[in-house]
Design a protein around this motif. Structure first.
Motif, PDB file in Angstrom:
ATOM      1  N   THR B 112      -3.979 -13.861  -0.071  1.00  0.00           N
ATOM      2  CA  THR B 112      -4.067 -13.128  -1.337  1.00  0.00           C
ATOM      3  C   THR B 112      -3.358 -11.783  -1.233  1.00  0.00           C
ATOM      4  O   THR B 112      -2.609 -11.392  -2.121  1.00  0.00           O
ATOM      5  CB  THR B 112      -5.550 -12.890  -1.696  1.00  0.00           C
ATOM      6  OG1 THR B 112      -6.213 -14.145  -1.665  1.00  0.00           O
ATOM      7  CG2 THR B 112      -5.693 -12.279  -3.068  1.00  0.00           C
ATOM      8  N   GLY B 113      -3.586 -11.091  -0.122  1.00  0.00           N
ATOM      9  CA  GLY B 113      -2.991  -9.770   0.065  1.00  0.00           C
ATOM     10  C   GLY B 113      -1.476  -9.816  -0.020  1.00  0.00           C
ATOM     11  O   GLY B 113      -0.842  -8.938  -0.589  1.00  0.00           O
ATOM     12  N   ASP B 114      -0.902 -10.873   0.529  1.00  0.00           N
ATOM     13  CA  ASP B 114       0.549 -11.011   0.515  1.00  0.00           C
ATOM     14  C   ASP B 114       1.059 -11.192  -0.914  1.00  0.00           C
ATOM     15  O   ASP B 114       2.009 -10.536  -1.342  1.00  0.00           O
ATOM     16  CB  ASP B 114       0.924 -12.215   1.390  1.00  0.00           C
ATOM     17  CG  ASP B 114       2.412 -12.423   1.436  1.00  0.00           C
ATOM     18  OD1 ASP B 114       3.133 -11.435   1.674  1.00  0.00           O
ATOM     19  OD2 ASP B 114       2.858 -13.565   1.206  1.00  0.00           O
ATOM     20  N   LEU B 115       0.399 -12.060  -1.674  1.00  0.00           N
ATOM     21  CA  LEU B 115       0.813 -12.275  -3.069  1.00  0.00           C
ATOM     22  C   LEU B 115       0.621 -11.000  -3.884  1.00  0.00           C
ATOM     23  O   LEU B 115       1.439 -10.653  -4.724  1.00  0.00           O
ATOM     24  CB  LEU B 115      -0.005 -13.418  -3.683  1.00  0.00           C
ATOM     25  CG  LEU B 115       0.258 -14.796  -3.083  1.00  0.00           C
ATOM     26  CD1 LEU B 115      -0.695 -15.826  -3.658  1.00  0.00           C
ATOM     27  CD2 LEU B 115       1.696 -15.206  -3.326  1.00  0.00           C
ATOM     28  N   MET B 116      -0.472 -10.301  -3.583  1.00  0.00           N
ATOM     29  CA  MET B 116      -0.744  -9.058  -4.301  1.00  0.00           C
ATOM     30  C   MET B 116       0.368  -8.048  -4.055  1.00  0.00           C
ATOM     31  O   MET B 116       0.803  -7.359  -4.965  1.00  0.00           O
ATOM     32  CB  MET B 116      -2.055  -8.435  -3.802  1.00  0.00           C
ATOM     33  CG  MET B 116      -3.276  -9.222  -4.107  1.00  0.00           C
ATOM     34  SD  MET B 116      -3.939  -8.791  -5.698  1.00  0.00           S
ATOM     35  CE  MET B 116      -4.219  -7.051  -5.477  1.00  0.00           C
ATOM     36  N   SER B 117       0.799  -7.942  -2.798  1.00  0.00           N
ATOM     37  CA  SER B 117       1.787  -6.909  -2.500  1.00  0.00           C
ATOM     38  C   SER B 117       3.112  -7.251  -3.174  1.00  0.00           C
ATOM     39  O   SER B 117       3.871  -6.367  -3.543  1.00  0.00           O
ATOM     40  CB  SER B 117       1.937  -6.726  -0.995  1.00  0.00           C
ATOM     41  OG  SER B 117       2.887  -7.598  -0.481  1.00  0.00           O
ATOM     42  N   ARG B 118       3.382  -8.547  -3.374  1.00  0.00           N
ATOM     43  CA  ARG B 118       4.602  -8.885  -4.110  1.00  0.00           C
ATOM     44  C   ARG B 118       4.480  -8.507  -5.577  1.00  0.00           C
ATOM     45  O   ARG B 118       5.451  -8.107  -6.212  1.00  0.00           O
ATOM     46  CB  ARG B 118       4.892 -10.380  -3.989  1.00  0.00           C
ATOM     47  CG  ARG B 118       5.402 -10.705  -2.608  1.00  0.00           C
ATOM     48  CD  ARG B 118       5.538 -12.186  -2.392  1.00  0.00           C
ATOM     49  NE  ARG B 118       5.397 -12.450  -0.977  1.00  0.00           N
ATOM     50  CZ  ARG B 118       6.248 -13.178  -0.283  1.00  0.00           C
ATOM     51  NH1 ARG B 118       7.292 -13.714  -0.851  1.00  0.00           N
ATOM     52  NH2 ARG B 118       6.061 -13.370   1.004  1.00  0.00           N
ATOM     53  N   ALA B 119       3.279  -8.632  -6.112  1.00  0.00           N
ATOM     54  CA  ALA B 119       3.107  -8.307  -7.533  1.00  0.00           C
ATOM     55  C   ALA B 119       2.988  -6.811  -7.762  1.00  0.00           C
ATOM     56  O   ALA B 119       3.094  -6.348  -8.888  1.00  0.00           O
ATOM     57  CB  ALA B 119       1.859  -9.005  -8.073  1.00  0.00           C
ATOM     58  N   THR B 120       2.746  -6.028  -6.712  1.00  0.00           N
ATOM     59  CA  THR B 120       2.588  -4.591  -6.903  1.00  0.00           C
ATOM     60  C   THR B 120       3.695  -3.789  -6.221  1.00  0.00           C
ATOM     61  O   THR B 120       4.614  -3.318  -6.876  1.00  0.00           O
ATOM     62  CB  THR B 120       1.194  -4.131  -6.439  1.00  0.00           C
ATOM     63  OG1 THR B 120       0.971  -4.590  -5.105  1.00  0.00           O
ATOM     64  CG2 THR B 120       0.122  -4.668  -7.328  1.00  0.00           C
ATOM     65  N   SER B 121       3.657  -3.691  -4.875  1.00  0.00           N
ATOM     66  CA  SER B 121       4.620  -2.781  -4.251  1.00  0.00           C
ATOM     67  C   SER B 121       6.055  -3.315  -4.336  1.00  0.00           C
ATOM     68  O   SER B 121       6.989  -2.541  -4.552  1.00  0.00           O
ATOM     69  CB  SER B 121       4.227  -2.459  -2.814  1.00  0.00           C
ATOM     70  OG  SER B 121       3.960  -3.608  -2.103  1.00  0.00           O
ATOM     71  N   ASP B 122       6.235  -4.629  -4.186  1.00  0.00           N
ATOM     72  CA  ASP B 122       7.598  -5.152  -4.329  1.00  0.00           C
ATOM     73  C   ASP B 122       8.105  -4.952  -5.752  1.00  0.00           C
ATOM     74  O   ASP B 122       9.245  -4.550  -5.965  1.00  0.00           O
ATOM     75  CB  ASP B 122       7.639  -6.642  -3.973  1.00  0.00           C
ATOM     76  CG  ASP B 122       7.703  -6.844  -2.464  1.00  0.00           C
ATOM     77  OD1 ASP B 122       8.217  -5.937  -1.790  1.00  0.00           O
ATOM     78  OD2 ASP B 122       7.246  -7.875  -1.978  1.00  0.00           O
ATOM     79  N   LEU B 123       7.235  -5.235  -6.698  1.00  0.00           N
ATOM     80  CA  LEU B 123       7.636  -5.076  -8.096  1.00  0.00           C
ATOM     81  C   LEU B 123       8.006  -3.622  -8.370  1.00  0.00           C
ATOM     82  O   LEU B 123       8.974  -3.336  -9.085  1.00  0.00           O
ATOM     83  CB  LEU B 123       6.491  -5.521  -9.013  1.00  0.00           C
ATOM     84  CG  LEU B 123       6.771  -5.414 -10.505  1.00  0.00           C
ATOM     85  CD1 LEU B 123       8.060  -6.117 -10.874  1.00  0.00           C
ATOM     86  CD2 LEU B 123       5.617  -6.001 -11.290  1.00  0.00           C
ATOM     87  N   SER B 124       7.259  -2.719  -7.773  1.00  0.00           N
ATOM     88  CA  SER B 124       7.536  -1.311  -8.015  1.00  0.00           C
ATOM     89  C   SER B 124       8.892  -0.914  -7.411  1.00  0.00           C
ATOM     90  O   SER B 124       9.624  -0.101  -7.983  1.00  0.00           O
ATOM     91  CB  SER B 124       6.367  -0.503  -7.469  1.00  0.00           C
ATOM     92  OG  SER B 124       6.777   0.691  -6.967  1.00  0.00           O
ATOM     93  N   ALA B 125       9.257  -1.528  -6.282  1.00  0.00           N
ATOM     94  CA  ALA B 125      10.581  -1.258  -5.698  1.00  0.00           C
ATOM     95  C   ALA B 125      11.681  -1.805  -6.600  1.00  0.00           C
ATOM     96  O   ALA B 125      12.729  -1.178  -6.782  1.00  0.00           O
ATOM     97  CB  ALA B 125      10.677  -1.874  -4.311  1.00  0.00           C
TER      98      ALA B 125
END
Lengths: 612, 583
Positions: B112-125
């Motif tokens: 879950t954490g991995d998918l979350m980071s794609r939806a948040t920090s990656d998206l923000s980049a």
């Protein structure tokens, strides 16, 4: 997740004082950094003044050598500026790193001492955030926050000083726009803080929603909630976007507004100053220098407004870190032997086991008689898991704890190791209340083998001796051989030096068990506590484990939460716990003959395994 | 399609914003460049001795330019950054919608954490790349080119001199940029190492304490912390040099211009005003030179993050309506007869179900019994296609479940999972989770809750059915969670009711009560019940005993007890347990 997102006020004097305490050991470095910053600001003031000199003195005179001299002077300020900026960045950032190092160690050491009750309440993820993210946020405060604000203030004061010195009348005119700046900055800060908060709130909502939906996606799909969830998510996402667009507005107004005020200052300088130049009460060079200074004047003001968010985040993080550091530790060594982890950690090597020459009441030296006297204990107030439990285990005796799930077996282990303290009654080892003992000595005389074998990253040998350098390679080897672990270890590619994959993923359950026996044997404890694994292993390993157990238990007082019939049958005595009370006690045969609780438990839990 | 082109698709939705935004960029840059020109005239006029009226004009012009420039800068930021927030919003919605279509297996394989980071920090980049990076690239390159042209128009030779440090600037931005990036990565890596050590200690805290390993753990942490410190020192060493070097190089340009430019003025080839304006333009060049390095790293990070997001977008859902026919058009058409026909299912090499065949007539109750890992839950999960069964193995009313549209199939099934997942919302919202509308009439919710025997508990809740449960509300006991999940399944009025060990945390008395109430509603439904309690299985029309993924016994309770097999043994143990609980 939610408490991570709450933002307190940006400045809290109490927190700030405590944070500044961390700077105290580095006051020399901080002093150097501040001196460098002041010097740097002064050098930065030079170019406009040099321009004035060129325009007023050397160009009208056509003095080429004078121009050369100015160029040399310019070069000197550039070099000085370079050196001082380097000194400042280096000392301040390094100081920041040192403080973070100290703080991290402090948090980690405290984690080593905190009661297990604290761990029950706080999930691992949250505690990890304290050690990593929160500490890093503070770093930003020290490196980019506090210090560069110093620099900004000095630049401001410096420019104001130079302006007054050049021409105090024009300086006053230039300063006349300052109230406007103050108003704009005030307005910006207030709105940015609010909108930053709103944005954080919505981002937290997005995270929470995503986390929940991803974790529960099967349920979402089973109940065909995709469409409705999408609408809900869209609403949150939209609010987040709108909050961000709002905050863009403030930034989009702020920068041009500051620039407009700066242009206003320049316009005033040209309009009024220009008149004075014509009247010859002001030189042209001074006017140009004024314009150049006016443009530099507004940069530090912008900078300082932006530091605001850093400050806010740092305050929130420090509050959480201090809350952890302030959590008191209840379970500490008894008065007779005041020693603590902190002191010991600074004195490697870590001699853990006291020698046989220890004092008379040292449990490690004693024979290892254990007594529970009227022990009552509850994890949650009002829901006791152990009620008035009393029993004695003689030195060298082997005792099995038997009972259904939730009967209190594991609690007995937890209490004996002082992971928790009893609420009524007492526990003694060789007649000494364990609360009177030194914690490390208590635990050093007890060997623990848990059913969920915890392996650390490192080698196989490292997992047997753990951090105890006193256990030689040879001793590790002997322990592994004694519990029949050597066989599979030697088949590993690098034998004892084979690295253990994350949490022992490449080892089988049985192999991990054997490793944990080797570990217990290598530490050679007087008392052995065994929480036997319930999981089944193949017959061959089962036999190895059975044999290894006998080796480990030999000559030690043993308390075992047993799940294997073979283990039970090897025991001198069996204690039957039922609903928190000690209900039956005796040998396997005696208890079976009683046809009481044990008899039923036996049929339920053990009979199958005897057939296997 | 290349990653860049796919991102372009999102950008194109905001093409109007970008076009208008770029016009504002042009306006902002040109107006900004005009001010030094005004300054040049002002200084020259002063030098020559002009009238006060002229200064009023210059002052007003400067103010006017700043005001106009400010308006365009405001619009530029608002429009371009606003568009990037719009793109972020679109991307996040699309990402979420895509996740909703992925199958259970995907979520078991990915943390879950991995998918979350794609939806948040990656998206923000990615957002920083399409917003700020685009805006700064446009402004800085435009400013750079035009300022350079204006400088050349003042004095070509001086321009060349002023640009002498430029190659060094570019070289150091590139050199330091790469080195700083590398060292930052190494630092990030070490930070994960620190996290890993902390995680290991925290999860093994009992062993650490029992074996007195605290000093060793502290030492291990210190060593890792020291490496982190050392790596940071390496980065600081670079950063400490980088910023001053930029200052030095820019300063050198200013020095050369002041020195050589003033010689030009003395020689009469240039006016003082031109020198002042030239200086001002030079100052404008400084920012683009620094910004290029920064923007490059924004774009690099943005592209890397975008590729990570595309990995998710490019995973096609394994369970789809691809084979769907109209054999069963809607939920109402389902009678509820279930058939497993030689169902064999494997996850990778691991076969979890072996040749399962069974028919469950519509309206009957089937109990599934077996030990841990016998395949009971997996057998249930193929029915709503949480795991996809092979074609021709699972049928409802004689139609392969793969031929029934997912919405129809799942709409007909009320599923109560083993570990029910409830959401952080009110109790009534949780019970009405499967409704197409938020709950308005309380009757449906309350009658479902009554069957699940939740009604008596709700009376004690602070706000009744409006009580929020979960982290932000009250914590339900295991049994209450299970009963809420049962109510949630009943609330959709399913044709097929599936209970996966759904009463394990409920005491025996309550269980019997619930079963008794369920009997009424089960008469019109096909029910599948997994249980480890014989009491639950006893009343079923047929009982399937699973072991190692195979059906080893089947029949009614009375049949199986007399057969003296696995089921009979289970039965005997259960009786013992009941006796034990009573003692």
């Amino acid at each position: 997740m939610h408490d991570e997102e709450v933002l307190g006020k940006a400045y809290d004097a109490r927190l700030m004082r405590r944070l500044l305490e961390y700077l105290r050991p580095y006051r020399r470095q901080v002093g150097v950094a501040i001196a460098a910053i002041i010097g740097h600001s002064i050098f930065e003031l030079a170019p406009p003044y040099l321009t004035k000199l060129v325009i007023d003195e050397y160009i009208p005179a056509g003095d080429l050598s004078g121009l050369g001299a100015v160029a040399v002077l310019f070069l000197v300020t550039l070099a000085g500026s370079f050196a001082l900026e380097y000194v400042q960045t280096w000392t301040m950032q390094m100081t920041g790193q040192r403080i973070m190092f100290d703080l991290r160690m402090q948090v980690y050491r405290h984690l080593q001492r905190l009661d297990l009750r604290y761990y029950d309440r706080n999930p691992v993820g949250r505690l990890m955030t304290r050690v990593t993210t929160d500490v890093d946020v503070l770093n930003e405060l020290f490196t980019s926050g506090v210090v560069s604000v110093f620099g900004d203030v000095f630049t401001l004061v410096g420019i104001m000083g130079v302006l007054i010195w050049l021409d105090w009348r024009l300086a006053l005119i230039a300063f006349s726009v300052l109230p406007l700046i103050a108003l704009i900055t005030q307005w910006f800060r207030r709105h940015v803080r609010d909108s930053y908060r709103t944005v954080r709130t919505w981002i937290a909502r997005i995270n929470a929603y995503l986390q929940e939906r991803i974790t529960g996606m099967a349920t979402v799909q089973l109940f065909r909630r995709e469409a409705r969830d999408f609408v809900e998510f869209d609403a949150i996402d939209r609010r987040h976007r709108d909050a961000n667009v709002d905050s863009i507005f403030y930034y989009a107004v702020f920068y041009p507004a500051i620039e407009l005020v700066s242009a206003l200052a320049v316009a005033l300088i040209i309009w009024i100053g220009g008149g004075w130049v014509l009247e010859n009460t002001l030189t042209l060079g001074s006017l140009v220098a004024f314009i150049m200074y006016a443009q530099r004047f507004f940069r530090p003001i912008q900078d300082m407004s932006e530091k605001f968010n850093v400050l806010q985040g740092a305050m929130a993080s420090s509050e959480r870190i201090f809350a952890l550091l302030d959590t008191p530790v209840e379970i500490v060594s008894g008065g007779s032997a005041p020693r603590n982890v902190d002191a010991a950690s600074r004195n490697p090597p870590y001699v853990r086991r006291p020698g046989p020459s220890g004092s008379g009441d040292s449990p490690a030296a004693g024979p290892g008689a254990i007594a529970f006297e009227n022990v009552t204990f509850a994890y949650v107030e009002g829901e006791p898991v152990l009620k008035d439990v009393s029993f004695r285990v003689e030195p060298g005796q082997r005792v099995a704890l038997v009972g259904a799930t939730g009967s209190g077996k594991t609690t007995i282990v937890n209490l004996l190791l002082r992971f928790y303290d009893v609420q009524q009654g007492r526990i003694t080892i060789d007649g000494v209340d364990i609360r009177q003992m030194d914690l490390r000595e208590l635990r050093s005389c007890v060997g623990l083998v848990l059913q969920d074998v915890h392996l650390f990253s490192g080698t196989i040998a490292g997992n047997i001796r753990l951090g105890n350098e006193d256990i030689s390679d040879e001793a590790v080897r002997r322990a592994a051989e004694a519990v029949h672990a050597a066989g599979f270890i030697d088949r590993l590619p690098q034998g004892m030096a084979t690295p253990v994959a994350e949490r022992g993923a490449t080892l089988s359950v049985g192999q991990k068990q054997l490793l944990s026996f080797a570990r217990a044997l290598a530490f050679d404890p007087r008392v052995l506590i065994l929480d036997e694994a319930t999981s089944s292993v193949d017959t061959e390993t089962e036999l190895l484990i059975r044999d290894a157990l006998k080796v480990v238990m030999h000559g030690r007082t043993t308390i075992a939460i047993a799940h294997r019939l073979s283990t039970i049958q090897d025991m001198d005595r069996i204690l039957v716990l039922h609903k928190g009370r000690l209900r039956e006690s005796g040998t396997h045969q005696e208890l079976l003959a009683q046809r009481g609780i044990y008899h039923r438990l036996y049929e339920l839990q053990f009979q199958d395994r005897s057939a296997a | 399609m290349t990653p860049g082109r796919r991102l372009l698709g999102y950008l194109l939705r905001y093409r109007r914003s970008f076009v208008v935004g770029f016009l504002c960029v042009i306006a902002t840059a040109s107006i900004g460049l005009a001010s030094p020109w005004v300054l040049k005239h002002a200084v020259d006029d002063l030098h020559a001795g002009a009238t006060a009226d002229k200064f009023r004009f210059y002052a007003a012009a400067l103010l006017g330019l700043a005001a106009a420039g400010g308006v365009f800068r405001f619009l530029m930021r608002r429009i371009i950054i606003g568009a990037s927030r719009g793109i972020e919003y679109d991307l996040r919605n699309d990402f979420f919608a895509h996740l909703q279509r992925l199958d259970l297996g995907y979520f078991q394989r990915h943390r879950t954490g991995d998918l979350m980071s794609r939806a948040t920090s990656d998206l923000s980049a990615v957002r920083s790349m399409v917003g700020p990076a685009v805006m700064y690239t446009a402004t800085t390159s435009l400013t750079f080119v035009v300022a350079l042209m204006l400088m050349i128009s003042i004095d070509a030779w001086l321009t060349i001199i002023a640009l002498v440090p430029l190659p060094f600037v570019t070289a150091s931005v590139r050199y330091f940029g790469e080195a700083i990036h590398r060292r930052s990565e190494a630092i990030q890596q070490q930070l994960s190492e620190i996290s890993a050590i902390t995680q290991e200690m925290l999860s093994g805290v009992r062993v650490v304490r029992a074996y007195g390993q605290e000093p060793f753990e502290i030492e291990r942490f210190r060593a890792s912390n020291e490496v982190y410190f050392t790596r940071n020192r390496g980065l600081i060493r670079l950063q400490g040099v980088f910023n001053p070097i930029m200052g030095l190089l820019m300063g050198t340009s200013a020095l050369l211009v002041l020195w050589l430019g003033s010689r030009e003025v003395v020689a009469g080839r240039m006016t003082v005003g031109e020198l002042v304006a030239f200086n001002a333009y030079l100052a404008m060049l400084a920012w683009p030179m620094i910004a290029f390095g920064w923007v490059t790293s924004l774009i690099q990070r943005g592209m890397a993050s975008w590729k990570r997001m595309l990995e998710v977008f490019d995973t096609g859902p394994a369970v789809t309506d691809a084979d769907a026919t109209d054999a069963i058009p809607d939920v109402a058409a389902i009678r509820g007869e279930i058939e497993f026909r030689h169902l064999t299912l494997a996850f990778g090499d691991r076969v979890v179900l072996h040749d399962i065949s069974a028919t469950l007539p519509a309206g009957t109750t089937t109990a599934i019994v077996g030990g841990t890992g016998s395949g009971k839950s997996t057998l249930l999960s193929v029915l709503p296609r949480l795991h996809n069964p092979p074609p021709g193995t699972v049928f409802i009313d004689g139609v392969d479940v793969r031929h029934i549209r997912l919405a129809v199939l799942r709409g007909a099934i009320g599923f109560v999972p083993q570990e029910p997942f409830l959401f952080g919302a009110s109790l009534s919202e949780n019970i009405a989770f499967g409704w197409s509308q938020p709950p308005q009439d309380p009757d449906g919710v309350e009658s479902a809750a009554a069957i699940a025997r939740l009604d008596t508990d709700v009376r004690d809740f602070p706000k009744g059915y409006d009580t929020v449960i979960g982290e932000r509300g009250i914590t339900l006991s295991g049994g209450q969670k299970q009963r809420t999940a049962i109510a949630r399944a009943l609330a959709v009025d399913p044709k097929i009711l599936v209970l996966d060990d759904a009463l394990s945390a409920v005491d025996t008395y309550t269980e019997e009560e619930i079963l008794r109430r369920l009997q009424g509603v089960m008469r019109q439904r096909t029910s599948l019940i997994v249980s480890h309690r014989i009491s639950t299985a006893r009343g079923a029309d047929q009982i399937l005993v699973l072991s190692g993924g195979r059906i080893v016994e089947r029949g009614t309770h009375d049949d199986l007890v007399t057969r003296n097999g696995v089921y009979a043994e289970l039965h005997r143990k259960q009786l013992l347990e009941e006796e034990l609980a009573a003692s």
